[in-house]
Design a protein around this motif. Structure first.
Motif, PDB file in Angstrom:
ATOM      1  N   ALA A   1     -26.319  -3.662   8.805  1.00 43.82           N
ATOM      2  CA  ALA A   1     -27.335  -4.221   7.912  1.00 43.82           C
ATOM      3  C   ALA A   1     -27.126  -5.705   7.599  1.00 43.82           C
ATOM      4  O   ALA A   1     -28.056  -6.375   7.131  1.00 43.82           O
ATOM      5  CB  ALA A   1     -27.376  -3.414   6.615  1.00 43.82           C
ATOM      6  N   THR A   2     -25.928  -6.242   7.873  1.00 44.95           N
ATOM      7  CA  THR A   2     -25.716  -7.674   7.634  1.00 44.95           C
ATOM      8  C   THR A   2     -26.579  -8.533   8.550  1.00 44.95           C
ATOM      9  O   THR A   2     -26.772  -9.728   8.288  1.00 44.95           O
ATOM     10  CB  THR A   2     -24.237  -8.050   7.838  1.00 44.95           C
ATOM     11  N   ALA A   3     -27.116  -7.931   9.612  1.00 43.09           N
ATOM     12  CA  ALA A   3     -27.991  -8.681  10.521  1.00 43.09           C
ATOM     13  C   ALA A   3     -29.202  -9.233   9.782  1.00 43.09           C
ATOM     14  O   ALA A   3     -29.718 -10.298  10.137  1.00 43.09           O
ATOM     15  CB  ALA A   3     -28.437  -7.792  11.675  1.00 43.09           C
ATOM     16  N   LEU A   4     -29.668  -8.537   8.759  1.00 46.26           N
ATOM     17  CA  LEU A   4     -30.820  -9.017   7.985  1.00 46.26           C
ATOM     18  C   LEU A   4     -30.505 -10.352   7.336  1.00 46.26           C
ATOM     19  O   LEU A   4     -31.322 -11.284   7.385  1.00 46.26           O
ATOM     20  CB  LEU A   4     -31.217  -7.980   6.934  1.00 46.26           C
ATOM     21  N   HIS A   5     -29.343 -10.475   6.749  1.00 46.48           N
ATOM     22  CA  HIS A   5     -28.969 -11.728   6.078  1.00 46.48           C
ATOM     23  C   HIS A   5     -28.789 -12.852   7.093  1.00 46.48           C
ATOM     24  O   HIS A   5     -29.184 -13.994   6.839  1.00 46.48           O
ATOM     25  CB  HIS A   5     -27.688 -11.518   5.270  1.00 46.48           C
ATOM     26  N   GLU A   6     -28.223 -12.528   8.252  1.00 56.36           N
ATOM     27  CA  GLU A   6     -28.081 -13.521   9.308  1.00 56.36           C
ATOM     28  C   GLU A   6     -29.454 -14.018   9.758  1.00 56.36           C
ATOM     29  O   GLU A   6     -29.663 -15.219   9.940  1.00 56.36           O
ATOM     30  CB  GLU A   6     -27.323 -12.924  10.492  1.00 56.36           C
ATOM     31  N   ALA A   7     -30.372 -13.102   9.936  1.00 56.15           N
ATOM     32  CA  ALA A   7     -31.715 -13.470  10.393  1.00 56.15           C
ATOM     33  C   ALA A   7     -32.428 -14.343   9.368  1.00 56.15           C
ATOM     34  O   ALA A   7     -33.074 -15.337   9.726  1.00 56.15           O
ATOM     35  CB  ALA A   7     -32.525 -12.210  10.666  1.00 56.15           C
ATOM     36  N   GLU A   8     -32.319 -13.991   8.107  1.00 57.93           N
ATOM     37  CA  GLU A   8     -32.986 -14.773   7.064  1.00 57.93           C
ATOM     38  C   GLU A   8     -32.419 -16.186   6.987  1.00 57.93           C
ATOM     39  O   GLU A   8     -33.157 -17.149   6.731  1.00 57.93           O
ATOM     40  CB  GLU A   8     -32.834 -14.065   5.722  1.00 57.93           C
ATOM     41  N   ALA A   9     -31.126 -16.342   7.235  1.00 53.83           N
ATOM     42  CA  ALA A   9     -30.502 -17.661   7.168  1.00 53.83           C
ATOM     43  C   ALA A   9     -30.899 -18.544   8.345  1.00 53.83           C
ATOM     44  O   ALA A   9     -31.085 -19.763   8.199  1.00 53.83           O
ATOM     45  CB  ALA A   9     -28.982 -17.514   7.120  1.00 53.83           C
ATOM     46  N   VAL A  10     -31.048 -17.935   9.497  1.00 51.79           N
ATOM     47  CA  VAL A  10     -31.316 -18.693  10.720  1.00 51.79           C
ATOM     48  C   VAL A  10     -32.800 -18.982  10.909  1.00 51.79           C
ATOM     49  O   VAL A  10     -33.174 -20.042  11.446  1.00 51.79           O
ATOM     50  CB  VAL A  10     -30.773 -17.903  11.935  1.00 51.79           C
ATOM     51  N   ALA A  11     -33.664 -18.092  10.494  1.00 50.65           N
ATOM     52  CA  ALA A  11     -35.095 -18.168  10.814  1.00 50.65           C
ATOM     53  C   ALA A  11     -35.739 -19.531  10.543  1.00 50.65           C
ATOM     54  O   ALA A  11     -36.538 -19.999  11.371  1.00 50.65           O
ATOM     55  CB  ALA A  11     -35.849 -17.058  10.079  1.00 50.65           C
ATOM     56  N   PRO A  12     -35.441 -20.202   9.427  1.00 53.94           N
ATOM     57  CA  PRO A  12     -36.118 -21.482   9.179  1.00 53.94           C
ATOM     58  C   PRO A  12     -35.811 -22.562  10.219  1.00 53.94           C
ATOM     59  O   PRO A  12     -36.539 -23.554  10.300  1.00 53.94           O
ATOM     60  CB  PRO A  12     -35.576 -21.888   7.805  1.00 53.94           C
ATOM     61  N   HIS A  13     -34.760 -22.383  11.002  1.00 55.69           N
ATOM     62  CA  HIS A  13     -34.313 -23.424  11.927  1.00 55.69           C
ATOM     63  C   HIS A  13     -34.771 -23.213  13.361  1.00 55.69           C
ATOM     64  O   HIS A  13     -34.533 -24.082  14.213  1.00 55.69           O
ATOM     65  CB  HIS A  13     -32.781 -23.497  11.901  1.00 55.69           C
ATOM     66  N   VAL A  14     -35.407 -22.087  13.655  1.00 58.88           N
ATOM     67  CA  VAL A  14     -35.727 -21.751  15.039  1.00 58.88           C
ATOM     68  C   VAL A  14     -37.200 -21.383  15.188  1.00 58.88           C
ATOM     69  O   VAL A  14     -37.915 -21.212  14.196  1.00 58.88           O
ATOM     70  CB  VAL A  14     -34.840 -20.590  15.540  1.00 58.88           C
ATOM     71  N   ASP A  15     -37.628 -21.245  16.437  1.00 58.86           N
ATOM     72  CA  ASP A  15     -39.018 -20.873  16.709  1.00 58.86           C
ATOM     73  C   ASP A  15     -39.214 -19.363  16.719  1.00 58.86           C
ATOM     74  O   ASP A  15     -40.318 -18.883  16.473  1.00 58.86           O
ATOM     75  CB  ASP A  15     -39.455 -21.457  18.051  1.00 58.86           C
ATOM     76  N   ALA A  16     -38.157 -18.633  17.032  1.00 55.13           N
ATOM     77  CA  ALA A  16     -38.244 -17.170  17.081  1.00 55.13           C
ATOM     78  C   ALA A  16     -36.843 -16.587  17.021  1.00 55.13           C
ATOM     79  O   ALA A  16     -35.847 -17.283  17.258  1.00 55.13           O
ATOM     80  CB  ALA A  16     -38.956 -16.703  18.349  1.00 55.13           C
ATOM     81  N   LEU A  17     -36.788 -15.301  16.710  1.00 58.12           N
ATOM     82  CA  LEU A  17     -35.539 -14.549  16.735  1.00 58.12           C
ATOM     83  C   LEU A  17     -35.625 -13.483  17.823  1.00 58.12           C
ATOM     84  O   LEU A  17     -36.724 -13.013  18.145  1.00 58.12           O
ATOM     85  CB  LEU A  17     -35.283 -13.869  15.394  1.00 58.12           C
ATOM     86  N   LEU A  18     -34.471 -13.094  18.352  1.00 59.03           N
ATOM     87  CA  LEU A  18     -34.411 -11.983  19.290  1.00 59.03           C
ATOM     88  C   LEU A  18     -33.310 -11.046  18.819  1.00 59.03           C
ATOM     89  O   LEU A  18     -32.161 -11.455  18.661  1.00 59.03           O
ATOM     90  CB  LEU A  18     -34.139 -12.475  20.713  1.00 59.03           C
ATOM     91  N   LEU A  19     -33.683  -9.803  18.565  1.00 60.52           N
ATOM     92  CA  LEU A  19     -32.754  -8.811  18.034  1.00 60.52           C
ATOM     93  C   LEU A  19     -32.199  -7.978  19.172  1.00 60.52           C
ATOM     94  O   LEU A  19     -32.951  -7.336  19.903  1.00 60.52           O
ATOM     95  CB  LEU A  19     -33.474  -7.916  17.022  1.00 60.52           C
TER      96      LEU A  19
END
Length: 219
Positions: free
Chosen positions: A115-133
Motif C-alpha cells: 500500500a505504500t505505492a499509493l504514497h509514492e505515486a502521489e509524491a511523483v505524479a506532479p512531476h511526470v506526464d504519466a505513471l506506470l504501475l
C-alpha cells in the motif's frame, strides 16, 4: 468509455515492432540495460527500431538509470518519444529532464509491492506526464524492475488511479484471460505487457491478437 491504450513492451526487432503495430498497439516499449528481467536489447538496436517505425509511433525508452545526466545521454543515443523511468530518481531529476528534453514525455514506474505505492505515486505524479504501475520489487538484492509476468494487488492500483491527476498505465501479469477484469477493476488509461504475448521469448501473433480482442471488448 473507449478502450484503454495498449503498449507492447520488450520489442526486440523491427519485425516485432511491425507485428505489434499491425495488431493495433498504441505504443512500443524498448528495454535498455536492466539489473534483471526480459527484453533487454542493445541501444543500437533500440535506435534502429525507433528510426524504422512510423514517425508518429509512441516509443518508450525503458531506462534503469537514476540520474538525469545519464538518462539525457541515453536519450540522445535512443531518441524515443517517451522516457520510462523504471527505478526511483531524485526529485530534481525531473526538472533537469524537462529542461534538457522539453518535447519528451516522462513516465515514472511505481512498483506496487504494498500500500505504500499509493504514497509514492502521489509524491511523483506532479512531476511526470504519466505513471506506470508494475509488479517489480526494487528492494531486492538484485532489483526487479519489470517483466515479472506476475500480477499485483489491483485494488491498490485502483486507489492510485483515483488519487492522481495523471494518466496511469497498468502492467504486471496481464494476459488475454485477465485483462478485461484488470481494466474493470483499475480503470487505467492504458495497459502494458511483455511476457503475456510471447512464446519462448518471441512475440506471438495469436496471443497478441487474443489480447487485443480482449481489450477491445472493454471499450
Amino acid at each position: 468509455m473507449s478502450r484503454p491504450k495498449v503498449k507492447i513492451c520488450c520489442i526486440g526487432s523491427t519485425e516485432e515492432a511491425e507485428l505489434a503495430l499491425r495488431a493495433g498497439a498504441d505504443a512500443l516499449g524498448l528495454v535498455s540495460a536492466m539489473p534483471s528481467g526480459p527484453g533487454v536489447i542493445a541501444e543500437s538496436k533500440i535506435a534502429e527500431i525507433i528510426v524504422a517505425v512510423p514517425p508518429d509511433t509512441d516509443t518508450f525508452l525503458l531506462t534503469s538509470a537514476t540520474t538525469a545526466e545519464v538518462v539525457i545521454r541515453q536519450h540522445i543515443r535512443c531518441p524515443a518519444s517517451t522516457i520510462q523511468l523504471v527505478d526511483a530518481v531524485p526529485v530534481d531529476a525531473y526538472a533537469a529532464l524537462r529542461i534538457a528534453l522539453p518535447e519528451v514525455r516522462i513516465v515514472q514506474v511505481i512498483h506496487v509491492v504494498d500500500a505504500t505505492a499509493l504514497h509514492e505515486a502521489e509524491a511523483v505524479a506532479p512531476h511526470v506526464d504519466a505513471l506506470l504501475l508494475d509488479s517489480g520489487n526494487p528492494n531486492l538484492a538484485v532489483k526487479s524492475l519489470g517483466g515479472t509476468g506476475h500480477a499485483h494487488d489491483w485494488r491498490i492500483s485502483r486507489s492510485i488511479v483515483e488519487a492522481v491527476d495523471r494518466p496511469v498505465w497498468l502492467a504486471g501479469g496481464l494476459r488475454a484471460h485477465n485483462v478485461a477484469e484488470a481494466i474493470a477493476t483499475v480503470r487505467p488509461y492504458g495497459v502494458d505487457l511483455c511476457t503475456g504475448v510471447r512464446t519462448e521469448g518471441r512475440l506471438d501473433a495469436e496471443k497478441l491478437s487474443a489480447f487485443m480482442a480482449a481489450v477491445a471488448s472493454t471499450g
